[in-house]
Design a protein around this motif. Structure first.
Motif, mmCIF file in Angstrom:
data_model
loop_
_atom_site.group_PDB
_atom_site.id
_atom_site.type_symbol
_atom_site.label_atom_id
_atom_site.label_comp_id
_atom_site.label_asym_id
_atom_site.label_seq_id
_atom_site.Cartn_x
_atom_site.Cartn_y
_atom_site.Cartn_z
ATOM 1 N N TRP A 127 5.296 8.859 13.257
ATOM 2 C CA TRP A 127 5.646 7.971 12.143
ATOM 3 C C TRP A 127 4.844 8.287 10.880
ATOM 4 O O TRP A 127 5.312 8.021 9.760
ATOM 5 N N THR A 128 3.677 8.903 11.036
ATOM 6 C CA THR A 128 2.841 9.204 9.870
ATOM 7 C C THR A 128 3.419 10.335 9.020
ATOM 8 O O THR A 128 2.959 10.572 7.901
ATOM 9 N N SER A 132 6.079 6.722 3.230
ATOM 10 C CA SER A 132 6.169 5.258 3.322
ATOM 11 C C SER A 132 6.635 4.618 2.025
ATOM 12 O O SER A 132 7.292 3.565 2.036
ATOM 13 N N ASP A 133 6.301 5.241 0.891
ATOM 14 C CA ASP A 133 6.643 4.657 -0.401
ATOM 15 C C ASP A 133 8.142 4.703 -0.689
ATOM 16 O O ASP A 133 8.628 4.011 -1.572
ATOM 17 N N HIS A 170 8.682 3.160 12.826
ATOM 18 C CA HIS A 170 7.786 3.114 11.668
ATOM 19 C C HIS A 170 7.465 1.645 11.401
ATOM 20 O O HIS A 170 8.341 0.784 11.524
ATOM 21 N N LYS A 172 7.271 0.060 8.765
ATOM 22 C CA LYS A 172 8.113 -0.506 7.708
ATOM 23 C C LYS A 172 9.580 -0.638 8.114
ATOM 24 O O LYS A 172 10.412 -1.009 7.291
#
Length: 388
Positions: A127-128, A132-133, A170, A172
């Motif tokens: 997931w990293t 994310s943005d 993830h 999010k």
């Protein structure tokens, strides 16, 4: 002492006719042009048409993607993400049962990623790799009381090339606002209400039985099972009962919240037959439940007795609980054997057993499992013989 990570759900707007607040939810998240993601059947329904009208009255014009299939695929997600970008959307309303919610969440995620979706499978720290943005805000609106995907940080998506259902994760993926409106579930047919309700039961049950230290998840799972015990049969027999529908929606969200602790072999056995044989996930969970319970008996018996106490069952023993499950399935007119829904010639037990062992849910089973264990549970589910 071992270290644990505990996470809890998001903002939830709960109650009758809360769908009327969907435009406010968009404004709350600064979404000006949402993509509403759902399946084709729901796209033609009154509840989706009303939702689009409510958004329009609130000054928000939504785009619609409705190619989602029952066991959602990577193609669904890629198509949806392309449609999202083509229409310059800035948020997602994931609308429907587990398939619509899972695809909607994945579309919001993939709309800003450059890597293929399979690179984000829930393995290690995959997931990293995500940006994310670039993950779009998500509003989730469940129309079934089963998967609880609205309070989950993952989507289950079928890879058509491998025939395997992958869990894409993830943090999010968790929707920013959830709308739990029982009115949206009133039209759900009795058989689907039963199957999704058993899915919610499987989530709460397996979470409670999973090893590990998470007393908050345990408490949520116990209460989720109590709500299902009290309200599932009523929701199935009297679909217009708003109180029953509301309690089942709540129990489903609770199940997903609780299973951050883990799932188990019910889901490990289900995912392969969902992918290869196109069996509804809630239905397969219902079928496998007593076989997995009796297989795990020697390590979960004390926990099961605690469930009996909490549900105030007449027979507060392991066998009493198994009989409660069997009786519930019978009252819901659900099959006891997998062979009632899958023909023997379409049942590739070697492939299924390998897939079940490799399933991410396997690690949460109370007993360590082997491929032979999976094979035996599949065989028993076909013949209808419970473990003694």
């Amino acid at each position: 002492m071992q270290k644990y990570n505990w996470n809890y759900p998001t903002t939830m707007w709960v109650g009758e006719n809360r769908i009327n607040d969907v435009a406010s939810a968009c404004k709350n998240l600064n979404i000006k042009k949402p993509l509403l993601v759902t399946d084709n059947g729901l796209a033609q329904s009154v509840i989706v048409k009303n939702t689009l009208s409510i958004l329009k009255e609130g000054g928000i014009i939504a785009a619609l993607y409705s190619n989602v299939v029952g066991n959602p695929t990577g193609t669904n997600v890629n198509e949806g993400a392309d449609y999202y970008k083509k229409n310059n959307c800035d948020g997602v309303i994931a609308f429907g049962g587990g398939s619509g919610l899972d695809v909607g969440k994945a579309v919001a995620f993939m709309s800003g990623q450059n890597l293929p979706i399979w690179d984000f499978e829930d393995v290690g720290d995959n997931w990293t790799k995500a940006n994310s943005d670039k993950i779009a805000p998500i509003i989730a609106v469940p129309t079934t009381a089963g998967t609880g995907s609205e309070t989950g940080r993952a989507s289950v998506i079928l890879n058509e090339e491998t025939g395997v259902k992958n869990i894409i994760f993830h943090p999010k993926f968790l929707p920013s606002i959830v709308i739990l409106d029982p009115i949206l579930t009133v039209g759900l047919p009795a058989k689907m209400t039963a199957a999704t309700g058993m899915d919610a039961l499987a989530h709460n049950l397996e979470a409670y039985c999973a090893p590990g230290y998470h007393p908050m998840a345990d408490g949520i799972a116990l209460e989720g099972m109590r709500l299902i015990d009290k309200w599932l049969l009523e929701a199935v027999s009297n679909g217009s009962n708003i109180e029953a529908r509301m309690n089942m929606l709540t129990a489903a969200s609770m199940g997903s919240t609780a299973f951050q602790k883990g799932l188990g072999a019910i889901h490990s056995l289900s995912h392969p037959v969902n992918a290869l044989n196109n069996i509804h996930h809630g239905l397969s969970n219902a079928i496998f439940m007593p076989y997995v319970l009796t297989f795990n008996k020697d390590v979960i018996e004390n926990k099961i007795i605690k469930i009996c106490d909490y549900l105030e069952l007449k027979d507060r023993s392991f066998d009493g609980f198994v009989n409660w499950v069997l009786d519930l399935r019978k009252k819901l007119d659900m099959p006891h054997k997998l062979s009632e829904v899958i023909d023997e010639k379409d049942f590739d037990i070697d492939r299924l057993s390998k897939m079940a062992l490799a399933d991410p849910s396997t690690g949460g089973n109370p007993k360590k499992l082997t491929e032979d264990d999976m094979r035996i549970m599949y065989q028993n589910s076909m013949t209808g013989e419970l473990f003694k």
